[in-house]
Design a protein around this motif. Sequence first.
Motif, mmCIF file in Angstrom:
data_model
loop_
_atom_site.group_PDB
_atom_site.id
_atom_site.type_symbol
_atom_site.label_atom_id
_atom_site.label_comp_id
_atom_site.label_asym_id
_atom_site.label_seq_id
_atom_site.Cartn_x
_atom_site.Cartn_y
_atom_site.Cartn_z
ATOM 1 N N GLY A 24 -3.324 3.968 -2.973
ATOM 2 C CA GLY A 24 -2.772 3.285 -3.437
ATOM 3 C C GLY A 24 -2.542 1.859 -2.768
ATOM 4 N N SER A 25 -2.470 0.948 -4.287
ATOM 5 C CA SER A 25 -2.064 -0.431 -3.806
ATOM 6 C C SER A 25 -2.162 -1.160 -5.089
ATOM 7 N N ASN A 26 -0.709 -2.513 -4.383
ATOM 8 C CA ASN A 26 -0.098 -3.617 -5.913
ATOM 9 C C ASN A 26 -0.115 -4.814 -5.375
ATOM 10 N N ALA A 79 0.800 -0.830 0.190
ATOM 11 C CA ALA A 79 -0.007 -0.272 -0.284
ATOM 12 C C ALA A 79 0.759 0.868 -0.157
ATOM 13 N N ALA A 80 0.070 2.320 -0.323
ATOM 14 C CA ALA A 80 0.821 3.808 -0.530
ATOM 15 C C ALA A 80 0.241 4.417 -0.050
ATOM 16 N N THR A 81 0.611 5.188 1.063
ATOM 17 C CA THR A 81 0.091 5.908 2.563
ATOM 18 C C THR A 81 0.645 7.566 1.922
ATOM 19 N N VAL A 82 -0.682 8.754 1.959
ATOM 20 C CA VAL A 82 0.032 9.614 2.318
ATOM 21 C C VAL A 82 -0.859 10.335 3.458
ATOM 22 N N GLU A 83 -0.365 11.284 4.408
ATOM 23 C CA GLU A 83 -0.388 11.054 5.818
ATOM 24 C C GLU A 83 -1.224 10.191 6.418
ATOM 25 N N GLY A 84 -0.586 8.771 6.668
ATOM 26 C CA GLY A 84 -1.350 7.893 7.131
ATOM 27 C C GLY A 84 -2.641 7.317 6.565
ATOM 28 N N GLY A 139 2.379 5.847 -8.795
ATOM 29 C CA GLY A 139 2.832 4.449 -9.665
ATOM 30 C C GLY A 139 3.956 3.368 -9.270
ATOM 31 N N ARG A 140 5.327 4.128 -9.715
ATOM 32 C CA ARG A 140 6.363 4.506 -9.357
ATOM 33 C C ARG A 140 6.533 3.681 -7.966
ATOM 34 N N ARG A 141 6.254 3.887 -7.470
ATOM 35 C CA ARG A 141 6.858 3.616 -5.757
ATOM 36 C C ARG A 141 6.094 2.600 -5.580
ATOM 37 N N THR A 167 -3.147 -0.063 -8.257
ATOM 38 C CA THR A 167 -4.231 1.229 -8.291
ATOM 39 C C THR A 167 -3.887 2.963 -7.475
ATOM 40 N N VAL A 168 -4.168 3.858 -8.201
ATOM 41 C CA VAL A 168 -3.728 4.711 -6.724
ATOM 42 C C VAL A 168 -5.045 5.792 -7.159
ATOM 43 N N ARG A 169 -5.156 6.804 -6.386
ATOM 44 C CA ARG A 169 -6.156 7.201 -6.342
ATOM 45 C C ARG A 169 -6.247 8.420 -6.707
ATOM 46 N N PRO A 170 -7.390 8.603 -7.943
ATOM 47 C CA PRO A 170 -7.529 9.492 -9.256
ATOM 48 C C PRO A 170 -6.897 11.018 -8.960
#
Length: 275
Positions: A26-28, A17-22, A54-56, A43-46
């Motif tokens: 996004g996920s993969n 999962a990718a997180t921003v401020e908790g 996405g690269r991360r 997936t990445v929040r639009p």
Amino acid sequence: MDYIRTRWAADPKAAFAATVEGEVVGSNFATNWGSVGFFGPLTVRPDLWDQGIGRRLMEPVMDCFGAWGNSHLGLFTFSHSPKHLELYRRYGFWPRFLTAIMKKQVAEAAAVPGRVLYGELPAAERPDALSLCRALTGAVYEGLSLEREIVAVHTQGLGDTILLHGAGSELDGLAVCHCGAGSEAGTDVCFVKFGAVRPGPGAADRFERLLDACERLAAERGLDQLDAGMNLGRPDAYRRMIDRGFRTWLQGVTMHRPNQPGYSYPAAYVIDDWR
């Protein structure tokens, strides 16, 4: 369709999962099929597109493939999107044939001789069944193994795996099927996540029997629709599905690393879906 819970439960160490401020943005997910590895859905929040998320999310997935030692990597993406193709090209993936996600209405199906369900086997017989499955998929493509999927479907109660026996000791075919709500199939759908028959003389006939067995399972479960993915690099298998009434409802392209067909070659009778 529930791709998230099922894939996380199958292998939590391959879910990212990718997180921003908790907050999750996004996920993969990475999937290990022996010599073959693929990932998705990414997936990445639009509202956060085009900001490098996405690269991360690709970085830990590629690390997974390295640790697993997969020799052939892949993904399914939108064939009409230059942005998606370019993102994955940076990681060495190249677009090849289209994959058609197909569906048909389930008809009443007769019993199929030699059909056994993995979930109905006594626990003591399951290791031998998995060994037969590895031998079959390894004959289709060296090192290909669906053991992870077979076990995940059984332990999570997502559906069942069809084992198609022939006259000899070898397995003629197998199909890993998700059934209904709470699985990757969705409500009122039987989804063949992977299916294959033993290659060589008679493979086309074995494929027809496997399709019969999949439709029989869907009918037994009271499901109205049968879904299956077919790569167009396997043209005879694709034609046979069309002849049976399957129609494409979603189409994308598979990207491969290295730029080779893997198990999507004309003599292969395989059903798969890398979404």
